[in-house]
Design an enzyme around this catalytic site. Sequence first.
Site, PDB file in Angstrom:
ATOM      1  N   SER A 197       0.850  -1.191   0.000  1.00  8.14           N
ATOM      2  CA  SER A 197      -0.024  -0.005   0.014  1.00  8.14           C
ATOM      3  C   SER A 197       0.867   1.293   0.078  1.00  8.14           C
ATOM      4  O   SER A 197       2.115   1.404   0.344  1.00  8.14           O
ATOM      5  CB  SER A 197      -0.913  -0.004   1.299  1.00  8.14           C
ATOM      6  OG  SER A 197      -1.635  -1.299   1.266  1.00  8.14           O
TER       7      SER A 197
HETATM    8  N1  SAM Z   1      -0.485  -4.947   4.111  1.00  6.08           N
HETATM    9  C1  SAM Z   1      -0.070  -5.196   2.967  1.00  6.08           C
HETATM   10  C2  SAM Z   1       1.481  -4.805   3.140  1.00  6.08           C
HETATM   11  O1  SAM Z   1       1.855  -4.319   4.139  1.00  6.08           O
HETATM   12  O2  SAM Z   1       2.104  -5.004   2.042  1.00  6.08           O
HETATM   13  C3  SAM Z   1      -0.607  -4.816   1.746  1.00  6.08           C
HETATM   14  C4  SAM Z   1      -1.907  -5.389   1.442  1.00  6.08           C
HETATM   15  S1  SAM Z   1      -2.367  -5.657  -0.203  1.00  6.08           S
HETATM   16  C5  SAM Z   1      -3.045  -4.116  -0.639  1.00  6.08           C
HETATM   17  C6  SAM Z   1      -3.836  -6.855   0.056  1.00  6.08           C
HETATM   18  C7  SAM Z   1      -3.453  -8.225   0.431  1.00  6.08           C
HETATM   19  O3  SAM Z   1      -4.744  -8.958   1.118  1.00  6.08           O
HETATM   20  C8  SAM Z   1      -2.747  -8.861  -0.582  1.00  6.08           C
HETATM   21  O4  SAM Z   1      -1.622  -9.594  -0.043  1.00  6.08           O
HETATM   22  C9  SAM Z   1      -3.752 -10.097  -0.945  1.00  6.08           C
HETATM   23  O5  SAM Z   1      -3.398 -11.501  -1.087  1.00  6.08           O
HETATM   24  C10 SAM Z   1      -4.288 -10.371   0.713  1.00  6.08           C
HETATM   25  N2  SAM Z   1      -5.762 -10.886   0.700  1.00  6.08           N
HETATM   26  C11 SAM Z   1      -6.688 -10.735  -0.311  1.00  6.08           C
HETATM   27  N3  SAM Z   1      -7.817 -11.509   0.320  1.00  6.08           N
HETATM   28  C12 SAM Z   1      -7.434 -11.801   1.345  1.00  6.08           C
HETATM   29  C13 SAM Z   1      -8.276 -13.001   2.303  1.00  6.08           C
HETATM   30  N4  SAM Z   1      -9.393 -13.235   2.217  1.00  6.08           N
HETATM   31  N5  SAM Z   1      -7.535 -13.131   3.508  1.00  6.08           N
HETATM   32  C14 SAM Z   1      -6.124 -12.754   3.738  1.00  6.08           C
HETATM   33  N6  SAM Z   1      -5.569 -11.967   2.990  1.00  6.08           N
HETATM   34  C15 SAM Z   1      -6.080 -11.659   1.730  1.00  6.08           C
END
Ligand code: SAM
Length: 219
Positions: free
Chosen positions: A68
């Site tokens: 992000s």
């Molecule tokens: N917090 C992260 C960082 O500091 O790099 C960035 C988050 S990224 C915008 C969103 C993340 O949510 C992705 O890695 C994605 O694979 C994960 N994600 C999507 N759906 C999910 C779910 N149902 N449970 C857990 N993680 C999930």
Amino acid sequence: MQANMEDTYRHKGLRKQLVEGIRQKGIRDEAVLAAIEKIPRHFFMDSSFLEFAYQDKPFPIGSGQTISQPYTVAFQTELLQVKKGMKVLEIGTGSGYQASVLSEMGARVFSIERQRKLFQRTKEFMGRFRYPVKLFLGDGYLGLPTFAPFDRILITAAAPEIPQALLEQLKPNGILVIPHGKDDIQNMLQIMKQADGTIRSETHGTFRFVPLLGDLGND
Ligand code: SAM
């Protein structure tokens, strides 16, 4: 994520500038700003993105996901009102950067990632990095019932609905922050569970996140 972790004066200087930019955009929580100033964001990105690490922008981290934008990390973390020793659950580990910010602020961090490849890469990296974050492969919609309840819950992907399981895993007087909406742009909700268990919600602007993914198996 880098094999060779070097944090030079140049990196530190760029981080200072980044933090000043974020402060000017309205972030006031000094603990959040200090964590962002301390953590080498370039460690969490591929080396080909090094020169971008200290721009206030999101970047690809593989598996179709992004780290992000620093301002967004700061904004969500500020809304979370984290204090030392709190138990915090993050949904969407991604690169591990947000989890590291929370850990630097003194939280005990649990984080769930749904995509196996990303999970494995980040777990390997975090094992070499300085923060004792507990990482789980799983579906964040379900939370972590075994480790609940949590003082704070942070969702770092867009959710069309507020997952009921997560509300249940939030302590009374707890705060949950979630980008909420079905479209490209989501409302940032700060949801507070009152002492009597009732829920109060405030909207804090709009953001653009990748969507929270449903069923497991798309590895
Ligand atoms: N917090 C992260 C960082 O500091 O790099 C960035 C988050 S990224 C915008 C969103 C993340 O949510 C992705 O890695 C994605 O694979 C994960 N994600 C999507 N759906 C999910 C779910 N149902 N449970 C857990 N993680 C999930």
